[in-house]
Every structure is written in C-alpha cells, then in structure tokens.
Design a protein around this motif. Structure first.
Motif, PDB file in Angstrom:
ATOM      1  N   VAL A   1       0.845  -1.209   0.000  1.00 36.47           N
ATOM      2  CA  VAL A   1       0.000   0.000   0.000  1.00 36.47           C
ATOM      3  C   VAL A   1       0.870   1.244   0.000  1.00 36.47           C
ATOM      4  O   VAL A   1       0.496   2.277  -0.579  1.00 36.47           O
ATOM      5  CB  VAL A   1      -0.971   0.004   1.198  1.00 36.47           C
ATOM      6  CG1 VAL A   1      -1.937  -1.171   1.109  1.00 36.47           C
ATOM      7  CG2 VAL A   1      -0.246   0.000   2.524  1.00 36.47           C
TER       8      VAL A   1
ATOM      9  N   PHE B   1       0.719   4.166  -2.768  1.00 36.33           N
ATOM     10  CA  PHE B   1       0.540   5.545  -2.321  1.00 36.33           C
ATOM     11  C   PHE B   1       1.579   6.465  -2.966  1.00 36.33           C
ATOM     12  O   PHE B   1       1.256   7.549  -3.460  1.00 36.33           O
ATOM     13  CB  PHE B   1       0.650   5.579  -0.793  1.00 36.33           C
ATOM     14  CG  PHE B   1       0.454   6.943  -0.193  1.00 36.33           C
ATOM     15  CD1 PHE B   1      -0.780   7.559  -0.194  1.00 36.33           C
ATOM     16  CD2 PHE B   1       1.523   7.616   0.395  1.00 36.33           C
ATOM     17  CE1 PHE B   1      -0.954   8.823   0.372  1.00 36.33           C
ATOM     18  CE2 PHE B   1       1.371   8.865   0.963  1.00 36.33           C
ATOM     19  CZ  PHE B   1       0.119   9.461   0.945  1.00 36.33           C
TER      20      PHE B   1
ATOM     21  N   HIS C   1       0.974   6.897  -6.762  1.00 31.52           N
ATOM     22  CA  HIS C   1      -0.106   7.854  -7.029  1.00 31.52           C
ATOM     23  C   HIS C   1       0.347   9.290  -6.806  1.00 31.52           C
ATOM     24  O   HIS C   1      -0.186  10.213  -7.429  1.00 31.52           O
ATOM     25  CB  HIS C   1      -1.312   7.554  -6.143  1.00 31.52           C
ATOM     26  CG  HIS C   1      -2.092   6.358  -6.600  1.00 31.52           C
ATOM     27  ND1 HIS C   1      -3.157   5.838  -5.886  1.00 31.52           N
ATOM     28  CD2 HIS C   1      -1.971   5.565  -7.709  1.00 31.52           C
ATOM     29  CE1 HIS C   1      -3.656   4.790  -6.521  1.00 31.52           C
ATOM     30  NE2 HIS C   1      -2.952   4.604  -7.627  1.00 31.52           N
TER      31      HIS C   1
ATOM     32  N   GLN D   1      -8.002   6.516  -9.730  1.00 31.82           N
ATOM     33  CA  GLN D   1      -7.123   6.160  -8.634  1.00 31.82           C
ATOM     34  C   GLN D   1      -7.778   5.141  -7.711  1.00 31.82           C
ATOM     35  O   GLN D   1      -7.142   4.197  -7.236  1.00 31.82           O
ATOM     36  CB  GLN D   1      -6.779   7.440  -7.854  1.00 31.82           C
ATOM     37  CG  GLN D   1      -5.572   7.364  -6.964  1.00 31.82           C
ATOM     38  CD  GLN D   1      -5.100   8.747  -6.549  1.00 31.82           C
ATOM     39  OE1 GLN D   1      -4.617   9.514  -7.376  1.00 31.82           O
ATOM     40  NE2 GLN D   1      -5.261   9.073  -5.286  1.00 31.82           N
ATOM     41  N   ASP D   2      -9.075   5.307  -7.428  1.00 34.58           N
ATOM     42  CA  ASP D   2      -9.738   4.412  -6.495  1.00 34.58           C
ATOM     43  C   ASP D   2      -9.900   3.005  -7.058  1.00 34.58           C
ATOM     44  O   ASP D   2     -10.117   2.057  -6.301  1.00 34.58           O
ATOM     45  CB  ASP D   2     -11.087   4.971  -6.061  1.00 34.58           C
ATOM     46  CG  ASP D   2     -12.001   5.273  -7.227  1.00 34.58           C
ATOM     47  OD1 ASP D   2     -11.652   6.129  -8.046  1.00 34.58           O
ATOM     48  OD2 ASP D   2     -13.072   4.640  -7.313  1.00 34.58           O
TER      49      ASP D   2
ATOM     50  N   TYR E   1      -7.144   1.246  -5.645  1.00 38.99           N
ATOM     51  CA  TYR E   1      -7.391   0.945  -4.245  1.00 38.99           C
ATOM     52  C   TYR E   1      -8.188  -0.353  -4.103  1.00 38.99           C
ATOM     53  O   TYR E   1      -7.934  -1.155  -3.206  1.00 38.99           O
ATOM     54  CB  TYR E   1      -8.160   2.090  -3.573  1.00 38.99           C
ATOM     55  CG  TYR E   1      -7.423   3.407  -3.525  1.00 38.99           C
ATOM     56  CD1 TYR E   1      -6.031   3.469  -3.590  1.00 38.99           C
ATOM     57  CD2 TYR E   1      -8.106   4.618  -3.401  1.00 38.99           C
ATOM     58  CE1 TYR E   1      -5.352   4.672  -3.544  1.00 38.99           C
ATOM     59  CE2 TYR E   1      -7.446   5.821  -3.356  1.00 38.99           C
ATOM     60  CZ  TYR E   1      -6.069   5.849  -3.429  1.00 38.99           C
ATOM     61  OH  TYR E   1      -5.419   7.053  -3.385  1.00 38.99           O
TER      62      TYR E   1
ATOM     63  N   CYS F   1     -10.620  -0.125   1.431  1.00 38.92           N
ATOM     64  CA  CYS F   1     -10.193  -0.278   0.033  1.00 38.92           C
ATOM     65  C   CYS F   1     -11.344  -0.737  -0.856  1.00 38.92           C
ATOM     66  O   CYS F   1     -11.504  -0.267  -1.992  1.00 38.92           O
ATOM     67  CB  CYS F   1      -9.052  -1.290  -0.064  1.00 38.92           C
ATOM     68  SG  CYS F   1      -7.496  -0.745   0.651  1.00 38.92           S
TER      69      CYS F   1
ATOM     70  N   TRP G   1     -14.811   7.311  -2.626  1.00 37.59           N
ATOM     71  CA  TRP G   1     -13.601   8.131  -2.642  1.00 37.59           C
ATOM     72  C   TRP G   1     -13.875   9.495  -3.249  1.00 37.59           C
ATOM     73  O   TRP G   1     -14.709   9.620  -4.156  1.00 37.59           O
ATOM     74  CB  TRP G   1     -12.506   7.425  -3.444  1.00 37.59           C
ATOM     75  CG  TRP G   1     -12.149   6.091  -2.876  1.00 37.59           C
ATOM     76  CD1 TRP G   1     -12.667   4.891  -3.234  1.00 37.59           C
ATOM     77  CD2 TRP G   1     -11.230   5.838  -1.817  1.00 37.59           C
ATOM     78  NE1 TRP G   1     -12.126   3.892  -2.473  1.00 37.59           N
ATOM     79  CE2 TRP G   1     -11.225   4.440  -1.592  1.00 37.59           C
ATOM     80  CE3 TRP G   1     -10.395   6.640  -1.047  1.00 37.59           C
ATOM     81  CZ2 TRP G   1     -10.442   3.843  -0.629  1.00 37.59           C
ATOM     82  CZ3 TRP G   1      -9.597   6.043  -0.090  1.00 37.59           C
ATOM     83  CH2 TRP G   1      -9.616   4.665   0.119  1.00 37.59           C
TER      84      TRP G   1
ATOM     85  N   SER H   1      -5.996  10.506  -2.058  1.00 36.48           N
ATOM     86  CA  SER H   1      -4.741  10.033  -1.462  1.00 36.48           C
ATOM     87  C   SER H   1      -4.716  10.283   0.039  1.00 36.48           C
ATOM     88  O   SER H   1      -4.273   9.435   0.821  1.00 36.48           O
ATOM     89  CB  SER H   1      -3.542  10.729  -2.121  1.00 36.48           C
ATOM     90  OG  SER H   1      -3.333  10.251  -3.428  1.00 36.48           O
TER      91      SER H   1
ATOM     92  N   PHE I   1      -6.927   7.735   1.625  1.00 39.32           N
ATOM     93  CA  PHE I   1      -6.270   6.426   1.588  1.00 39.32           C
ATOM     94  C   PHE I   1      -5.194   6.337   2.671  1.00 39.32           C
ATOM     95  O   PHE I   1      -5.053   5.308   3.341  1.00 39.32           O
ATOM     96  CB  PHE I   1      -5.658   6.209   0.206  1.00 39.32           C
ATOM     97  CG  PHE I   1      -4.994   4.868   0.024  1.00 39.32           C
ATOM     98  CD1 PHE I   1      -5.753   3.720  -0.154  1.00 39.32           C
ATOM     99  CD2 PHE I   1      -3.617   4.751   0.031  1.00 39.32           C
ATOM    100  CE1 PHE I   1      -5.147   2.485  -0.326  1.00 39.32           C
ATOM    101  CE2 PHE I   1      -2.998   3.523  -0.148  1.00 39.32           C
ATOM    102  CZ  PHE I   1      -3.772   2.386  -0.325  1.00 39.32           C
TER     103      PHE I   1
ATOM    104  N   VAL J   1      -6.111   3.553   5.307  1.00 41.01           N
ATOM    105  CA  VAL J   1      -5.435   2.313   4.933  1.00 41.01           C
ATOM    106  C   VAL J   1      -3.957   2.330   5.333  1.00 41.01           C
ATOM    107  O   VAL J   1      -3.499   1.498   6.112  1.00 41.01           O
ATOM    108  CB  VAL J   1      -5.576   2.048   3.415  1.00 41.01           C
ATOM    109  CG1 VAL J   1      -4.889   0.730   3.046  1.00 41.01           C
ATOM    110  CG2 VAL J   1      -7.040   2.028   3.000  1.00 41.01           C
TER     111      VAL J   1
END
Length: 987
Positions: free
Chosen positions: A750, A754, A757, A832-833, A836, A890, A895, A903, A906, A910
């Motif tokens: 993760v 991260f 992104h 982006q999600d 995730y 996730c 989101w 971000s 997240f 997460v």
C-alpha cells in the motif's frame, strides 16, 4: 607563635549584631601546615607527639587549635587528643564544647576556651542540609540584614554571608546574599515550620529550576528559620512597574510562565523516580507576592500552607488562610461570614489563572492597566475590609472580570499567541472546579504558546533567507513546517486549546528536548541571516545547513513512527504539488540526506518528461532482441546482450497498443519511454519495490512493446514465484510466513501504491499475479515475503493520460478489477480508487491466505457485495479489527473525486492503520509452544497486532486443543502446558 596568634585575631569580623566571628575559609588560609608545624615545635609538646598533633590539627582540628592559640595554650592540643577514644573523629566536629566537658579536658583553662570558642563555632551554611538545632550562644554569620516583610508568621529578610564563610556556591565578591524566613516561636508556627520544611525538603529532591532553592533550616532560641536562594523581587513588584528587558518579548514572558506552571505541576503531581515516590499536593497560597522573579525566571515560593500527601489521601483540605484577592470562589463564602470550605488542586488553578490575567493585562496595558483592573474588581465588606477578587462569591463569575477579558481579547485580535493565552486564562477561571484544566494541561498549553512564538520568529527569518538561499533550505523549511503542523503549532483556530499534540500526556517527556531544539533552530537561522547580510549570494549558498537539518531531525524524532510516516507523506505531497524545477535541478542525486526527496524528484521528473514528450528524445528504446529461455504467465524470462560481450538476464512484460497509434507512433514511443524512465529511476534508488527497468524493445508484428526488467539473479532458471504461487504452496500452517511478515508485506504494497499515485501515475493491474518473489536466496519460500517486486506496469499511465492499448482481459486479473470499471467496458478512464480496490483484494487474500476465485454466476457488483459481507468480516478473526477495516476501506469506500483528497483519505484509512499493525506486531510478545503443534487459521490465533492476543495451541493430536489464552491472561480452555512468553519468561 605570637605572629600566628595575631594573624588569627585579625580574621575577626562583626556580624549584623556587632558580634565577632572568624570565617572558616579565612582561617584555613592562615593555618597552613608549615605554620602549624612551627608552632607545635615551639610550644613544648614532646617530639614523639608532634607528628600526630600536626596530623590531628590538619585533618579537622584547626578551629580547636586556633582557639588554643588565642588563649595562648597551644600545647593543650594533646589533652584533646587523649579523649578521642581512638575514633579518628575530627576535633572541630565536637564544637561547641560544654563547660563540664572542657573542665574535664583542660581544667585550668576551660573558661577561657569556653568563652572564645563561639567566635570559631559560627555555623557554616551549605546547600541541601537538613534542619539543625543551634546552641543559644551561637553567633550567626549574617553581616547584613535587610527586612523584606513582617507579619503575624514572622520576618522575611535578605541577609548577607561573607564569601569566606559559606558553602552555598563560589562567588568572587566578598559576600553572598540569601533569604532568611524567621518564624515566630509558638506551637502553631512550630507545626507549620515542620510541614513547610518537610514540603521544601521533598521538593528539593527534584531540583526544579522554578521552585525556590531551599538551602537548609535551623532553630535558634526556639525560633525556627529557613534559608533560601535570593531573587531580584517578587511578581507583585514586577507588575507595579514597566516591563523589564528580561521579559521584553512575549516569548520571554510565556517562557517564564511555562516554567512557573511546571513548578505548580510538580507540586500537584510529585514524582521522584530516584526514590520511587509519588505524592499529590497543593500550594494553597498562589499569588504574585509568592512568585519571585530572578533574571528571566519566575520562581514559585512560600510553601507555608502547602501539603504533599499520598495519592490515595487526595489533595482536598479545608481552607485555612484568611481573605485574599486570588482565592478561588470555593475557598470561602463572601456572603456568610467568610465560612471556609473544602478546597483542592483546582483552587490553585483558579489562583494561577488570576495571576495570568494580571500578567496578560500588564503585557498589553502596563502597570497602570493592572491597577485599573484591580480597581474594577474592588469589593468592600462592612467598611473595614476591601478585596479585589476575581469572582462574585456564590453569585458566580465576576461580570467585571468577564468584561475586562473581553476587552483584552479585542485588543489581541491580531496576535494569535496572546489570544491563545487569553483562552487559557478563561478556562482556568471557570467557576465550576471540575471544568478547570489541571496543572499538566496548563503547563502543556503554556509550552505550546512558547513554541508558537519561537516558530513565528523562526518563520520570519526563514522567509527572509529563502529570497537568497538554495533549495536545500527550502526543503528544511518545509520539514520544519510539516513537524509544526503535525504537533498543532499551525492550528491557529485552536491555538492554546486542548486539541494539540502538546496536550497528550506522553508529549511532556519531549518538552525539554523540543525547547532546546526550537531555540537552536532560531539561533542557527539568525546566524545564517547575519551571514547573508555580510556575504555575497554565491558565497551564501555554500553552507549545507548541517546543524539546522540536525535540529529539525531532532524535532521529527519526538514523534511516533506512524506520525513520522504521515509527516513524510505530507512533506512529499507538498514537494510534488508544484512544477518547481529547482527541486529537480538543484538536488544532487548522490546526496543521501535527501534520498527520499530524490525518489520523489525522480518520479516528478519522469512525469514532466512524459508531459513534455515532444521536447525530449527517446532514451530507453533498444534494438537488441531478448532471447527467450522460458515463459511465466505470459512473461518471458531470458537474456539479452549488453553490448560489452556480456549478457543481461531480464524479465520481459508485453505492452500492447491499439492500431490507432500507427499514425502517432512517435508520440506512443515517447510515452512508453517516459514510463520506462520512471521505472528505471525507482529501481536505481532501491526505495521502491520494483525491479530495475533497463529498456524496452518493439515487436511491430504483435503491435506491442517489451518492457525489460533486470533480474536480481544471474540464473535465468532461478525460482520465481508470484504472490499467488506463494499462497498456494504454503497452505500448511507450518510453512506459512510469520504474521508480522504478512503485515509488513501489506504495508509495503500500500505504501508503494501511495507513492506511485503521488507522482500521478496509475498502476491498473495490481494483483497477486503481479507481485514477484525470488525464494532461492532464502531458507524457505515464506521467508522471501519481505522482498517483493511489483510488476505489471504494462498498463500504467499518467492519471490524466489516455490508455496505451486494449485492457487486459485475462480472467484471473479481472478478479482484481473494480466492478464499475468492468461494467463500463473498454475505453473507460481508469481512476485512482480502482487501484485501491485492486490492492484491497490482494490484502484480503493476504489476510485469509488463500486466493479468492470469483463465481462465474455472479456479476462483478454481486462479487464485491459477497466479499464485503462475508470474506472481509471473517478477516477480523484472522488479522484483527484494524487490518479488517483497512481492507474494507479499500473495497467499499466512496472516494473523493480529487486525486489529492483521495490520497489523503487512503493514507488515513489504509496506510496509517497498516503501519500501526506493523508496529504493534514488532512490539508484541511472541508465543512459542513447546510442541510440534500449530495454530488454527480459522481462529486467527496470533492476533498480536491489535492487542487482542489469543493463542490457540495444540499438543499432540491437532484435533484436541490444549488451551486458549487471551491478553488478560484468562485461560478459556484449560489443559496444562508450559509455553514461553517473549524472551524466556515462563507461564
């Protein structure tokens, strides 16, 4: 002999009462060994006694010898030696001698010795001595006495000691000033003296710089006396006059008040680690008269009413003092004949708040403002008593005080630190006792205000320097701001409130360190600014800010690892948020101190390179063909020539493209080159779990490119496992990875996503089939779990870019795609999600340690619903609540549309929780059954990371569990067995 006798007589000085005494250090200077030997040789002592006599005098008999010299009987020293009982004690320690004792030792000269001895028996006051009872004829060594105050309790004076007759501290001048508090002789005062001496002696063990330094105590002629360090004046005197240079700035004033609050805190919560003692206490008499000012410090004094009790006794006590302006409303009734009530530490907080209110007034309006404020509070009782209290008795808060504080707040509107100060004062003057902050909170909030003023001063210099300095200073400024924001210094709306890191109890352990570091940072910046004024621009850019960087490192290290990671993420986001080329052009990639920044710079550079593909040349396209040696899930493992006669062992992934790109092939090549550029930089820095990407080649007949990764082994036949493979071959519990290693792998994945992104790149193909391990270098496949390599970048692209080619339709990879993405079909912009969701599926598989195959009868949305309702909830019993919630976030979160906001979310839901899982696991105890049994997967036995430790252990028959034990030590299923906890602790 006559000469020595005259020199001793000349040492006499008169005390304040006109009585002579001899300073001991002056006597020691006169009675040198050679002089003693000369007198002993001439006074008629037998030669075989002379050496011992000299030794006795030199080792602690100079006073007795000097007295004998004054009465011209030096030879009688041997008579005193006869009565030492071979105890090897110092003769001087027996002074003053009683008449009967002297009559026995020197019957013919006892009276002369008795009368002279008092001049040589003056007490020598030192620090950290306990109470002594002095002889009524004792001559005190005070050469000057200035009365400071006198009342029913006794007299407080400033007294002077000759520098040659004191053991308090070295001083070059001829005298030392201290404070003497002489109590009246009475049974009540004697009891009060014993208590005050007890409290002072306990506090002296702490050596707190803002508690008055208590030297010693004595009783002379039934009058108890305490000796303290001197100060410049008290706070009442300070408030009656204009602000002094020592407190000219708000930072200096807040610093002084913080020190004072720290003193109140240790009285309220007394802790002596050295003596394993914890007490609770209360001062009971806080007012400006009892706060001393010494240089730039405020000193807490006058502990006559104070108490220190055991923790179970409580701090409550019936109010004992008379009327006073700074007393809390619960002390006594203003309406019912001043009836006294029970009070406690909250009453101290009120009194302290009153003091702070006057200080705030003095800061803004000067001494006249303090007078005006007191006049507003004036209340008369029966024409004989006038008080200036801060409340209205049982009627509640004083309207005059509220109005005055409102006026100050309006004047403080542009000064955030002063506004925070006023908020604190209001909280301390809460009418209800339980609503007031405790001393620890008050101290933390004042410390906060001190650091805010230092931060503001440092920021001002930073901004001036940034006009001349290089980008390294800008990075340090961002690091400084990031730490300040993390601890709450930048939260202007909550300045001085309870919401900051400073209010956390564990934070106070770092206060001393932070104080030193913040002042060091401001000092270093001031030095840099002076250099900037004196030196030209080119010369100024040479320093590398080593000291500044070290100080800021120290601030960062006051935070937990989880907070440091969060701060790092915030710093990186800020540095990536703009297109400032300074970051990319001025940081030397060889400098290790900014290694993390270099990684971000590299990612940023790759992004800019792709954005500006028309202005750059292709760097990574090669013509050399890759020799295929074997195939693995559609990837080639092989080798290619390097051009130096050697072969490079590579893994090749295929990147397909649409035929529509034929007309814009140059653009396509440059975009692929940008992706390879990014992967190349990430691999070189070893800061990202990717294989070093060497180059790419073109396969026109297949409408595809081959992205070539360098293998970490020269053996093309080496074992290569995907995460899916690893899970499948380690289904036996004895072959699985450690739970802590699973947590760490989850965090690595993760964290990598991260960071990816952050550079505005999307992966698009995260799955257990795109995570590689090379187990041949480890003892078992499971041990390779901490060395993952993320691949599958063939579909990766910029967040605002278009797709290179057709979406992957491999069934096993579709299982990791978001239902919304699958439903929309080809050409749908990837978000982006969606990444995730994919990483959430991988985390779910890690937690369950099994591959989740989709059911063909269910739609993608139904599959997601099934995972969330069934698989994810079961995950809690395997991995714990925190891990389960991170996976749920996730898979099932809504989101934000903004990539930056997504971000941040997240990171909060997460990345942060998984980091805590990893840290908790590393701190937890481990259970090693002394058996060959295993732990059942369905129960999630070793659930350390979340604090719910539960071990299900087998012995012998795996179907018959011996016992279950939880974190509280409760045995749920009893079957006797011995296990080891941690490092050898038996249970």
């Amino acid at each position: 002999m006559a000469s020595l006798r005259e020199r001793i007589s000349a040492l006499r000085i008169a005390n304040a009462d006109g009585v002579n005494f001899v300073p001991i250090k002056a006597l020691l200077n006169v009675l040198q060994e050679k002089d003693i030997k000369g007198v002993i040789a001439e006074c008629g002592i037998k030669i075989y006694q002379q050496d011992e006599a000299v030794t006795v005098i030199r080792r602690g008999g100079r006073r007795v010898f000097a007295i004998l010299s004054i009465i011209e009987q030096e030879q009688l020293i041997v008579e005193f030696m006869k009565y030492d009982n071979f105890l090897d004690t110092e003769l001087d320690s027996k002074l003053p001698f009683e008449e009967d004792t002297l009559r026995k030792i020197i019957p013919n000269h006892y009276r002369g010795f008795y009368d002279v001895q008092w001049e040589f028996s003056t007490p020598l006051f030192k620090s950290n001595l306990y109470h002594r009872k002095l002889h009524d004829r004792c001559i005190l060594p005070f050469i000057e006495i200035k009365v400071l105050g006198e009342g029913g309790f006794g007299v407080v004076s400033k007294v002077s000691l000759p520098a040659l007759h004191q053991g308090i501290y070295e001083k070059e001048s001829d005298k030392v000033e201290i404070i003497r508090k002489e109590l009246k002789s009475s049974g009540t005062e004697e009891e009060g003296f014993e208590n005050e001496q007890h409290v002072l002696s306990l506090l002296r063990c702490l050596q707190h710089p803002n508690i008055i330094k208590f030297y010693t105590a004595y009783t002379l002629k039934a009058r108890p006396t305490l000796l303290f360090a001197a100060a410049d004046y008290d706070l009442k005197y300070f408030l009656d006059r204009p602000r002094t240079s020592a407190f000219a700035t708000d930072q200096a004033m807040f610093q002084g008040l913080y020190g004072l609050s720290s003193a109140v805190k240790v009285v309220h919560e007394y802790v002596s680690e050295e003596h394993h003692l914890r007490l609770i206490g209360c001062h009971y008499d806080l007012k400006p008269d009892n706060v001393l000012v010494h240089h730039n410090k405020l000193i807490l004094a006058d502990f006559g009413l104070s108490r220190l009790k055991s923790e179970d006794a409580g701090s409550g006590s019936r109010f004992k003092a008379g009327a006073g302006d700074y007393l809390a409303p619960e002390c006594q009734s203003l309406q019912d004949g001043f009836e006294k009530y029970m009070i406690g530490r909250g009453s101290d907080i009120w009194s302290f708040g009153c003091i702070l209110a006057e200080v705030a007034t003095h800061m803004e309006l000067g001494p006249q403002g303090v007078v005006d404020f007191a006049e507003k509070r004036k209340i008369q009782f029966g024409g004989f008593l006038t008080l200036r209290v801060f409340h209205a008795g049982i009627n509640g808060p004083s309207k005059h005080v509220i109005t005055w504080l409102d006026m100050l707040e309006s004047r403080f509107s542009t000064n955030e630190a002063r506004k925070g100060f006023l908020h604190l004062i209001r909280d301390m003057l809460e009418f209800e006792v339980l609503k007031r902050p405790n001393a620890t909170e008050v101290s933390a909030r004042l410390f906060f205000l001190v650091q805010r003023t230092v931060f503001d001063a440092a920021t001002e210099i930073f901004n001036q320097l940034l006009e001349k300095a290089d980008y390294e200073l800008a990075i340090e400024y961002e690091r400084f701001k990031t730490w300040s924001e993390a601890v709450g210094l930048l939260d202007v709306s909550g300045l001085g409130q309870k919401s900051t890191w400073f209010q956390q109890r564990r934070a106070c352990t770092h206060f001393d360190q932070i104080e030193v570091l913040m002042l060091a940072i401001r000092t270093e910046l001031s030095i840099q600014w002076d250099m900037a004024l004196l030196e030209p621009f080119e010369s100024f850019n040479k320093p590398k800010y080593h000291r500044l960087r070290t100080h800021i490192d120290g601030l960062w290290n006051t935070q937990s690892q989880a907070t440091i990671r969060a701060m790092s993420g915030l710093l990186e986001s800020r540095l990536l948020s703009g297109d400032d080329m300074k970051l990319l052009t001025q940081i030397d990639e060889g400098q290790h101190r900014y290694r993390r920044i270099q990684l971000l710079a590299s990612m940023k550079q790759a992004k800019i390179s792709v954005d500006k593909y028309r202005t750059r040349e292709v760097q990574f396209l090669v013509d050399k063909a890759c020799t295929k040696e074997r195939e693995m899930d559609g990837r080639w493992i092989g080798s290619m020539e390097t051009g130096k006669g050697d072969k490079s062992h590579v893994l090749m992934e295929s990147l397909e493209y649409h035929m529509k790109w034929i007309d814009n092939f140059d653009q396509l090549v440059k975009r692929v080159d940008g992706l390879v550029s990014l992967l190349s930089r990430l691999g070189k820095l070893n800061s990202f779990p990717v294989l070093p990407c060497k180059s790419f080649c073109h396969f026109p007949e297949r409408y595809s490119f081959g992205i070539l990764y360098e293998l970490p082994t020269r053996n093309t036949k080496a074992s290569i496992l995907t995460l899916a493979d690893l899970i499948n071959i380690t289904q036996l519990r004895t072959e699985r990875p450690l739970l802590g290693d699973v947590f760490r792998l989850a965090y690595i994945l993760v964290s990598a996503l991260f960071e990816f992104h952050k550079a505005q790149w999307l992966h698009k193909s995260i799955s257990s089939f795109n995570i590689l391990f090379f187990p041949d270098s480890f003892d078992s496949p499971a041990e390779s779990i901490l060395s993952p390599y993320l691949i599958g970048f063939q579909d990766s692209r910029l967040g605002d870019d278009v797709t290179f080619g057709p979406n992957l339709d491999t069934g096993k990879l579709l299982d990791y795609q978001h239902p919304e993405y699958l439903k929309a079909g080809p050409g749908t912009p990837f978000r982006q999600d969606f990444d995730y969701y994919s990483v959430g599926i991988v985390l779910l598989e890690l937690g369950c340690w099994k591959l989740l195959r989709n059911k063909p009868t269910l739609s993608p949305a139904q599959i997601k619903e099934h995972l969330v309702k069934h698989e994810v909830w079961l995950l809690g019993s395997y991995m714990g609540e925190v891990y389960r919630n991170a996976v749920m976030a996730c898979l099932n979160s809504v989101w934000p549309n903004s990539a930056q906001d997504a971000s941040a979310m997240f990171e909060r839901l997460v990345l942060g929780p998984l980091s805590r899982c990893m840290e908790s696991q590393s701190r937890s105890m481990s259970i090693n059954p002394l058996t060959d049994g295993v732990v059942d997967a369905e129960f999630g036995a070793l659930n350390y990371s979340l604090g719910h430790l539960m071990a299900l252990v087998w012995y012998g028959d795996p179907l018959r569990p011996r016992f279950i034990i939880d974190l509280q030590g409760r045995v749920i299923l009893k079957h006797p067995i011995r296990i080891e906890l941690g490092e050898g602790d038996k249970m």
